[in-house]
Design a protein around this motif. Structure first.
Motif, PDB file in Angstrom:
ATOM      1  N   ARG A 119       0.380  -1.446  -0.452  1.00 41.99           N
ATOM      2  CA  ARG A 119       0.079   0.231   0.487  1.00 41.99           C
ATOM      3  C   ARG A 119       0.727   1.153  -0.180  1.00 41.99           C
ATOM      4  N   ALA A 120       1.779   1.118   0.888  1.00 39.75           N
ATOM      5  CA  ALA A 120       3.031   2.405   0.210  1.00 39.75           C
ATOM      6  C   ALA A 120       3.537   2.567   0.039  1.00 39.75           C
ATOM      7  N   VAL A 121       4.059   1.344  -1.162  1.00 39.70           N
ATOM      8  CA  VAL A 121       4.573   1.553  -2.366  1.00 39.70           C
ATOM      9  C   VAL A 121       3.647   2.236  -3.849  1.00 39.70           C
ATOM     10  N   ARG A 122       1.765   2.050  -3.569  1.00 33.06           N
ATOM     11  CA  ARG A 122       1.015   2.708  -4.236  1.00 33.06           C
ATOM     12  C   ARG A 122       0.896   4.335  -3.722  1.00 33.06           C
ATOM     13  N   ALA A 123       1.034   4.228  -2.357  1.00 36.19           N
ATOM     14  CA  ALA A 123       0.087   6.066  -2.418  1.00 36.19           C
ATOM     15  C   ALA A 123       1.750   5.900  -2.797  1.00 36.19           C
ATOM     16  N   ARG A 124       2.942   6.111  -2.934  1.00 39.82           N
ATOM     17  CA  ARG A 124       4.203   6.441  -3.069  1.00 39.82           C
ATOM     18  C   ARG A 124       4.174   6.406  -4.929  1.00 39.82           C
ATOM     19  N   GLY A 125       4.057   5.799  -5.932  1.00 40.06           N
ATOM     20  CA  GLY A 125       4.583   6.371  -6.899  1.00 40.06           C
ATOM     21  C   GLY A 125       5.807   5.160  -6.996  1.00 40.06           C
ATOM     22  N   HIS A 126       6.300   4.489  -6.110  1.00 40.38           N
ATOM     23  CA  HIS A 126       7.612   4.068  -6.542  1.00 40.38           C
ATOM     24  C   HIS A 126       7.962   3.279  -5.441  1.00 40.38           C
ATOM     25  N   ASP A 127       8.858   2.689  -5.156  1.00 38.99           N
ATOM     26  CA  ASP A 127       9.496   1.468  -3.789  1.00 38.99           C
ATOM     27  C   ASP A 127      10.926   2.117  -3.786  1.00 38.99           C
ATOM     28  N   PRO A 128      11.147   3.272  -2.261  1.00 33.26           N
ATOM     29  CA  PRO A 128      12.664   4.020  -2.800  1.00 33.26           C
ATOM     30  C   PRO A 128      13.168   3.662  -2.190  1.00 33.26           C
ATOM     31  N   VAL A 129      13.586   2.295  -1.422  1.00 33.44           N
ATOM     32  CA  VAL A 129      14.721   1.766  -1.402  1.00 33.44           C
ATOM     33  C   VAL A 129      15.015   0.362  -2.222  1.00 33.44           C
ATOM     34  N   ARG A 130      13.934   0.129  -3.089  1.00 37.19           N
ATOM     35  CA  ARG A 130      14.854  -0.329  -4.265  1.00 37.19           C
ATOM     36  C   ARG A 130      15.838   0.240  -5.552  1.00 37.19           C
ATOM     37  N   ARG A 131      14.647   1.856  -5.067  1.00 36.55           N
ATOM     38  CA  ARG A 131      15.703   2.633  -6.292  1.00 36.55           C
ATOM     39  C   ARG A 131      16.471   3.327  -6.133  1.00 36.55           C
ATOM     40  N   ILE A 132      16.887   3.044  -4.499  1.00 33.52           N
ATOM     41  CA  ILE A 132      18.586   3.390  -3.736  1.00 33.52           C
ATOM     42  C   ILE A 132      19.138   2.753  -4.318  1.00 33.52           C
ATOM     43  N   ALA A 133      18.896   1.372  -3.810  1.00 33.92           N
ATOM     44  CA  ALA A 133      19.569   0.112  -3.934  1.00 33.92           C
ATOM     45  C   ALA A 133      19.979  -0.655  -5.488  1.00 33.92           C
ATOM     46  N   TYR A 134      19.412   0.390  -6.310  1.00 32.89           N
ATOM     47  CA  TYR A 134      20.100   0.427  -7.773  1.00 32.89           C
ATOM     48  C   TYR A 134      21.148   1.688  -7.827  1.00 32.89           C
ATOM     49  N   ALA A 135      20.625   2.624  -7.327  1.00 37.82           N
ATOM     50  CA  ALA A 135      21.860   3.831  -7.363  1.00 37.82           C
ATOM     51  C   ALA A 135      22.949   2.986  -6.768  1.00 37.82           C
ATOM     52  N   ALA A 136      23.085   2.240  -5.316  1.00 39.05           N
ATOM     53  CA  ALA A 136      23.744   1.970  -4.481  1.00 39.05           C
ATOM     54  C   ALA A 136      24.894   1.215  -5.638  1.00 39.05           C
ATOM     55  N   ALA A 137      23.729  -0.101  -6.482  1.00 39.35           N
ATOM     56  CA  ALA A 137      24.684  -1.247  -7.454  1.00 39.35           C
ATOM     57  C   ALA A 137      24.939  -1.017  -8.714  1.00 39.35           C
ATOM     58  N   GLY A 138      24.701   0.497  -9.088  1.00 34.71           N
ATOM     59  CA  GLY A 138      25.625   1.875 -10.237  1.00 34.71           C
ATOM     60  C   GLY A 138      26.870   2.270  -9.240  1.00 34.71           C
ATOM     61  N   GLU A 139      26.799   2.364  -8.239  1.00 37.62           N
ATOM     62  CA  GLU A 139      28.559   2.958  -7.645  1.00 37.62           C
ATOM     63  C   GLU A 139      29.268   2.006  -7.335  1.00 37.62           C
ATOM     64  N   LEU A 140      28.745   1.343  -6.362  1.00 40.30           N
ATOM     65  CA  LEU A 140      29.596   0.083  -6.903  1.00 40.30           C
ATOM     66  C   LEU A 140      30.440  -0.595  -7.557  1.00 40.30           C
ATOM     67  N   ARG A 141      29.264  -1.035  -9.079  1.00 39.49           N
ATOM     68  CA  ARG A 141      30.311  -1.588 -10.372  1.00 39.49           C
ATOM     69  C   ARG A 141      31.319  -0.426 -11.059  1.00 39.49           C
ATOM     70  N   ARG A 142      30.930   0.581 -10.825  1.00 41.41           N
ATOM     71  CA  ARG A 142      31.970   1.391 -11.495  1.00 41.41           C
ATOM     72  C   ARG A 142      32.985   1.593 -10.878  1.00 41.41           C
ATOM     73  N   ALA A 143      32.985   1.561  -9.099  1.00 38.64           N
ATOM     74  CA  ALA A 143      33.729   0.744  -7.955  1.00 38.64           C
ATOM     75  C   ALA A 143      34.418  -0.173  -8.555  1.00 38.64           C
ATOM     76  N   GLY A 144      34.422  -1.069  -9.079  1.00 37.13           N
ATOM     77  CA  GLY A 144      34.951  -2.148  -9.678  1.00 37.13           C
ATOM     78  C   GLY A 144      34.476  -3.544  -7.963  1.00 37.13           C
ATOM     79  N   VAL A 145      33.056  -3.182  -8.066  1.00 41.73           N
ATOM     80  CA  VAL A 145      32.645  -4.064  -7.340  1.00 41.73           C
ATOM     81  C   VAL A 145      31.232  -4.916  -8.451  1.00 41.73           C
ATOM     82  N   PRO A 146      31.476  -6.378  -8.568  1.00 42.75           N
ATOM     83  CA  PRO A 146      30.229  -6.868  -9.452  1.00 42.75           C
ATOM     84  C   PRO A 146      29.283  -7.059  -8.315  1.00 42.75           C
TER      85      PRO A 146
END
Length: 297
Positions: A119-146
């Protein structure tokens, strides 16, 4: 469509700082410094729920950091996912230093977001933790972490809003609420698992996420847990709640269900003699200030 429109708006219109409101900047230099803090730190809630893996946080949940997280989560300031993901990636790297990699090669790093209520995802229109996780994964890959995001966890029942609940009530509210999605069990054993969330207060959400992952790993292992990257099996909160001073048997009734049922006990990732912790770890953008004060690094 809603996420797409918000993303476009963030790119086209002048933004204001998510932390202090300064115009024409997504996050000003002062608020970025607050979000980075003094570097990721091991944090522990008090009381510490049974089964909670080692948790590292990038910053204290106060002032500009609190405002930034709320702007991203509740006001849809999606451009903040970049700096929040950068902060989370630092906490992930700190956590990885405390866990032994499976096998000789180490494998990939799997960021497993703690899911928000539907219900929180529907109200917000996005899943904030998942969005931050994808951004973090991108940062890690750029630093050489798979690193890759594996949204393996699902809520199998509705839970109450936790904002007004204390630590004990949150444990009871979340007990058994999460499960691993079909097909994800084997994937979890293919790399190092890092549970990720935007905020840790009591640790109840991360402890429940760890229980669900450990239970799936135990069920899927050919020899019931041997050879898995997860540190042992787990029942539903089958251990003791550690207080700030010593260990006391003061947790909710669910903590003792595993012992009564004869299922395998939880392994909470206890520190070994060389300071390395086996199994999964967790990382958050921010934690309550008290969790930093009782850190025992």
């Amino acid at each position: 469509m809603r996420d797409w429109w918000r993303d476009l708006t963030d790119l086209v219109l002048p933004a204001e700082c998510g932390g202090c409101g300064r115009p024409r900047t997504v996050l000003c230099a002062r608020c970025r410094a607050a979000l980075g803090g003094t570097g990721p730190c091991r944090v522990r809630p008090a009381p510490e729920p049974a089964g909670l893996p080692p948790v590292h946080a990038a910053a204290r949940y106060a002032d500009e950091v609190r405002a930034t997280l709320l702007a991203h989560k509740e006001r849809g300031a999606l451009a903040l996912s970049g700096p929040l993901g950068e902060a989370l990636s630092g906490a992930v790297r700190a956590g990885l230093a405390t866990v032994r990699a499976p096998g000789a090669g180490g494998g990939s790093v799997l960021l497993v977001p703690v899911p928000s209520a539907r219900r929180a995802v529907r109200a917000r229109g996005h899943d904030p933790v998942r969005r931050i996780a994808y951004a973090a994964a991108g940062e890690l890959r750029r630093a050489g972490v798979p690193a890759h995001v594996l949204p393996a966890l699902r809520q199998r029942r509705d839970v109450a809003d936790q904002s007004e609940l204390d630590a004990r009530q949150r444990l009871a509210n979340l007990a058994g609420a999460l499960t691993v999605a079909p097909g994800c069990g084997r994937l979890l054993s293919a790399g190092r698992v890092v549970l990720v969330d935007d905020l840790m207060t009591t640790g109840a959400s991360l402890a429940e996420a760890a229980r669900a992952v450990r239970a799936r790993s135990w069920a899927d292992s050919p020899v019931r847990g041997a050879g898995s990257s997860i540190s042992g099996p787990a029942s539903v909160y089958g251990g003791e709640t550690r207080e700030r001073r010593g260990e006391q048997r003061n947790g909710p009734a669910q903590q003792w269900a595993g012992r009564r049922s004869g299922r395998p006990p939880v392994t909470a990732g206890a520190d070994s003699a060389d300071g390395v912790v086996d199994g999964m770890c967790a990382a958050v953008v921010a934690a309550s200030p008290d969790a930093f004060e009782i850190s025992r690094n």
